[in-house]
Design a protein around this motif. Structure first.
Motif, PDB file in Angstrom:
ATOM      1  N   VAL A   1     -37.492  -8.736 -11.755  1.00  0.00           N
ATOM      2  CA  VAL A   1     -38.372  -9.546 -12.594  1.00  0.00           C
ATOM      3  C   VAL A   1     -38.084  -9.128 -14.031  1.00  0.00           C
ATOM      4  CG1 VAL A   1     -40.787  -9.957 -13.233  1.00  0.00           C
ATOM      5  CG2 VAL A   1     -40.165  -9.646 -10.817  1.00  0.00           C
ATOM      6  N   GLY A   2     -37.804 -10.103 -14.897  1.00  0.00           N
ATOM      7  CA  GLY A   2     -37.506  -9.768 -16.287  1.00  0.00           C
ATOM      8  C   GLY A   2     -37.951 -10.858 -17.238  1.00  0.00           C
ATOM      9  N   LEU A   3     -38.363 -10.445 -18.422  1.00  0.00           N
ATOM     10  CA  LEU A   3     -38.697 -11.395 -19.491  1.00  0.00           C
ATOM     11  C   LEU A   3     -37.802 -11.073 -20.678  1.00  0.00           C
ATOM     12  CD1 LEU A   3     -42.633 -11.399 -19.453  1.00  0.00           C
ATOM     13  CD2 LEU A   3     -41.117 -13.169 -18.551  1.00  0.00           C
ATOM     14  N   SER A   4     -37.191 -12.104 -21.235  1.00  0.00           N
ATOM     15  CA  SER A   4     -36.277 -11.891 -22.351  1.00  0.00           C
ATOM     16  C   SER A   4     -37.057 -11.495 -23.608  1.00  0.00           C
ATOM     17  CB  SER A   4     -35.505 -13.171 -22.625  1.00  0.00           C
ATOM     18  OG  SER A   4     -36.377 -14.094 -23.244  1.00  0.00           O
TER      19      SER A   4
ATOM     20  N   SER B   1     -36.112 -16.217  -6.251  1.00  0.00           N
ATOM     21  CA  SER B   1     -35.388 -16.979  -5.228  1.00  0.00           C
ATOM     22  C   SER B   1     -34.052 -16.302  -4.922  1.00  0.00           C
ATOM     23  CB  SER B   1     -35.149 -18.406  -5.703  1.00  0.00           C
ATOM     24  OG  SER B   1     -34.171 -18.387  -6.730  1.00  0.00           O
ATOM     25  N   LYS B   2     -33.375 -16.801  -3.901  1.00  0.00           N
ATOM     26  CA  LYS B   2     -32.078 -16.268  -3.514  1.00  0.00           C
ATOM     27  C   LYS B   2     -31.096 -16.347  -4.680  1.00  0.00           C
ATOM     28  CE  LYS B   2     -28.662 -16.561   0.141  1.00  0.00           C
ATOM     29  NZ  LYS B   2     -28.228 -17.220   1.372  1.00  0.00           N
ATOM     30  N   LYS B   3     -31.251 -17.399  -5.487  1.00  0.00           N
ATOM     31  CA  LYS B   3     -30.360 -17.579  -6.644  1.00  0.00           C
ATOM     32  C   LYS B   3     -30.779 -16.726  -7.835  1.00  0.00           C
ATOM     33  CE  LYS B   3     -28.683 -22.243  -5.805  1.00  0.00           C
ATOM     34  NZ  LYS B   3     -28.833 -23.655  -6.223  1.00  0.00           N
ATOM     35  N   GLY B   4     -31.915 -16.045  -7.704  1.00  0.00           N
ATOM     36  CA  GLY B   4     -32.360 -15.161  -8.782  1.00  0.00           C
ATOM     37  C   GLY B   4     -33.323 -15.818  -9.753  1.00  0.00           C
ATOM     38  N   GLU B   5     -33.803 -17.005  -9.392  1.00  0.00           N
ATOM     39  CA  GLU B   5     -34.742 -17.697 -10.269  1.00  0.00           C
ATOM     40  C   GLU B   5     -36.141 -17.088 -10.117  1.00  0.00           C
ATOM     41  OE1 GLU B   5     -36.269 -22.288 -10.975  1.00  0.00           O
ATOM     42  OE2 GLU B   5     -35.687 -21.601  -8.983  1.00  0.00           O
ATOM     43  N   LEU B   6     -36.775 -16.841 -11.289  1.00  0.00           N
ATOM     44  CA  LEU B   6     -38.132 -16.291 -11.287  1.00  0.00           C
ATOM     45  C   LEU B   6     -39.118 -17.461 -11.291  1.00  0.00           C
ATOM     46  CD1 LEU B   6     -39.532 -13.487 -11.565  1.00  0.00           C
ATOM     47  CD2 LEU B   6     -39.506 -13.830 -14.029  1.00  0.00           C
ATOM     48  N   TYR B   7     -40.017 -17.483 -10.318  1.00  0.00           N
ATOM     49  CA  TYR B   7     -40.945 -18.624 -10.242  1.00  0.00           C
ATOM     50  C   TYR B   7     -42.244 -18.211  -9.564  1.00  0.00           C
ATOM     51  CZ  TYR B   7     -39.876 -19.147  -5.236  1.00  0.00           C
ATOM     52  OH  TYR B   7     -39.751 -18.929  -3.884  1.00  0.00           O
ATOM     53  N   GLY B   8     -43.210 -19.124  -9.584  1.00  0.00           N
ATOM     54  CA  GLY B   8     -44.470 -18.899  -8.888  1.00  0.00           C
ATOM     55  C   GLY B   8     -44.440 -19.637  -7.560  1.00  0.00           C
TER      56      GLY B   8
ATOM     57  N   GLY C   1     -32.401 -13.502 -12.273  1.00  0.00           N
ATOM     58  CA  GLY C   1     -32.238 -12.204 -11.626  1.00  0.00           C
ATOM     59  C   GLY C   1     -30.839 -11.634 -11.746  1.00  0.00           C
ATOM     60  N   LYS C   2     -29.855 -12.546 -11.737  1.00  0.00           N
ATOM     61  CA  LYS C   2     -28.453 -12.101 -11.806  1.00  0.00           C
ATOM     62  C   LYS C   2     -28.121 -11.448 -13.135  1.00  0.00           C
ATOM     63  CE  LYS C   2     -26.986 -15.666  -8.611  1.00  0.00           C
ATOM     64  NZ  LYS C   2     -26.140 -16.820  -8.344  1.00  0.00           N
ATOM     65  N   LYS C   3     -28.924 -11.738 -14.151  1.00  0.00           N
ATOM     66  CA  LYS C   3     -28.666 -11.185 -15.485  1.00  0.00           C
ATOM     67  C   LYS C   3     -29.431  -9.889 -15.725  1.00  0.00           C
ATOM     68  CE  LYS C   3     -26.993 -15.202 -17.486  1.00  0.00           C
ATOM     69  NZ  LYS C   3     -25.626 -15.259 -17.946  1.00  0.00           N
ATOM     70  N   THR C   4     -30.238  -9.495 -14.771  1.00  0.00           N
ATOM     71  CA  THR C   4     -31.112  -8.350 -15.007  1.00  0.00           C
ATOM     72  C   THR C   4     -30.474  -7.053 -14.525  1.00  0.00           C
ATOM     73  OG1 THR C   4     -32.217  -8.661 -12.888  1.00  0.00           O
ATOM     74  CG2 THR C   4     -33.207  -9.738 -14.810  1.00  0.00           C
ATOM     75  N   ARG C   5     -30.844  -5.974 -15.212  1.00  0.00           N
ATOM     76  CA  ARG C   5     -30.360  -4.641 -14.845  1.00  0.00           C
ATOM     77  C   ARG C   5     -31.533  -3.667 -14.897  1.00  0.00           C
ATOM     78  NH1 ARG C   5     -27.060  -7.365 -13.556  1.00  0.00           N
ATOM     79  NH2 ARG C   5     -24.919  -7.672 -14.255  1.00  0.00           N
TER      80      ARG C   5
ATOM     81  N   LYS D   1     -24.585  -7.277  -4.231  1.00  0.00           N
ATOM     82  CA  LYS D   1     -25.097  -5.955  -3.850  1.00  0.00           C
ATOM     83  C   LYS D   1     -25.948  -5.292  -4.919  1.00  0.00           C
ATOM     84  CE  LYS D   1     -21.664  -5.077  -0.364  1.00  0.00           C
ATOM     85  NZ  LYS D   1     -20.556  -4.265   0.096  1.00  0.00           N
ATOM     86  N   LYS D   2     -26.185  -5.991  -6.032  1.00  0.00           N
ATOM     87  CA  LYS D   2     -27.027  -5.399  -7.069  1.00  0.00           C
ATOM     88  C   LYS D   2     -28.429  -6.007  -6.995  1.00  0.00           C
ATOM     89  CE  LYS D   2     -23.688  -4.005 -10.512  1.00  0.00           C
ATOM     90  NZ  LYS D   2     -22.689  -4.984 -10.958  1.00  0.00           N
ATOM     91  N   PRO D   3     -29.450  -5.182  -7.235  1.00  0.00           N
ATOM     92  CA  PRO D   3     -30.803  -5.728  -7.183  1.00  0.00           C
ATOM     93  C   PRO D   3     -31.046  -6.756  -8.286  1.00  0.00           C
ATOM     94  CG  PRO D   3     -30.824  -3.406  -7.842  1.00  0.00           C
ATOM     95  CD  PRO D   3     -29.415  -3.744  -7.499  1.00  0.00           C
ATOM     96  N   MET D   4     -31.932  -7.691  -7.992  1.00  0.00           N
ATOM     97  CA  MET D   4     -32.343  -8.684  -8.993  1.00  0.00           C
ATOM     98  C   MET D   4     -33.804  -8.402  -9.353  1.00  0.00           C
ATOM     99  SD  MET D   4     -30.441 -12.179  -7.911  1.00  0.00           S
ATOM    100  CE  MET D   4     -31.195 -12.488  -6.318  1.00  0.00           C
TER     101      MET D   4
END
Ligand SMILES: *[C@@H]1O[C@H](CO)[C@@H](O)[C@H](O)[C@H]1NC(C)=O
Ligand SMILES: *[C@@H]1O[C@H](CO)[C@@H](O)[C@H](O)[C@H]1NC(C)=O
Length: 206
Positions: free
Chosen positions: A178-181, A135-142, A189-193, A173-176
């Motif tokens: 798909v990530g799994l902890s 999502s725009k907020k960086g939430e990973l969902y189906g 997404g905001k926490k991903t690099r 300006k940074k990409p977000m």
């Protein structure tokens, strides 16, 4: 362009491979405004047809990633699991929840990866029919339906793992991605690099 060496058969084969490579190069360079040798559309179409016939006769594993990225142009569909660097299979369950599992028999981890644009894929859970989305907020969902949140930029990183970033949304300006902890939980997404292995996945043939 063709080097006639060794036996006739081997030479013909290297000739085909050379033409595949050159067509790929042309296809890669063509969209750039700085291209020095613009090609006529008819030539491109013929080359593409020739290439797709050649690509049809060779398997992904033999020819490698170059042909796979060509397949992107064709709306190629791949049935895969995404196996994370941290050893989780990404799954999308029947409620559209995304997380990781260590269970290699989990049906919700069987995915369909489809090219929707050059370098951009849609990833759908085959059992759940939900699309992997950010999502725009960086939430990973189906997502039940395909939309902008589902357009993911697939890229091969230096360690040969793939990353999947939202093709639509960025955070400062940074990409977000798909990530799994490390616990198999979906990451914001905001926490991903890109450099973080939590965002690194190997597509595994099912
Ligand atoms: C590739 O093979 C598939 C099935 O084997 C066929 O349907 C398709 O038309 C072929 N494509 C080309 C370009 O030959
Ligand atoms: C993922 O979600 C499923 C279903 O809610 C749950 O059973 C499982 O424990 C979760 N996996 C992880 C690694 O949290």
């Amino acid at each position: 362009m063709c080097i006639w060496t060794v036996t006739k058969g081997a030479a013909a084969w290297s000739c085909i491979r050379l033409s595949i490579l050159s067509v790929l190069l042309v296809l890669l360079l063509y969209p750039l405004p700085s291209t020095c040798h613009p090609i006529a559309p008819g030539v491109a179409t013929r080359s593409a047809a020739r290439l797709s016939r050649a690509a049809n006769t060779s398997s992904d594993t033999v020819v490698g990633r170059h042909v796979r990225s060509y397949n992107h142009l064709q709306g190629d569909v791949r049935k895969r699991k995404l196996y994370s660097y941290q050893k989780f299979f990404l799954r999308i369950d029947k409620n559209g929840k995304v997380n990781g599992t260590k269970n290699k028999d989990d049906l919700y981890s069987v995915l369909e990866i489809k090219s929707v644009d050059v370098g951009i894929v849609a990833i759908k859970g085959l059992s759940s029919n939900f699309y992997l989305a950010i999502s725009k907020k960086g939430e990973l969902y189906g997502a039940r339906d395909f939309g902008v949140d589902c357009r993911l930029t697939e890229r091969i990183e230096e360690n040969r793992y793939n990353t999947y970033a939202s093709a639509e949304w960025r955070n400062k300006k940074k990409p977000m991605f798909v990530g799994l902890s490390a616990n198999g939980k979906p990451m914001r997404g905001k926490k991903t690099r890109r450099k973080n292995t939590a965002t690194h996945f190997l597509p595994i043939v099912v």
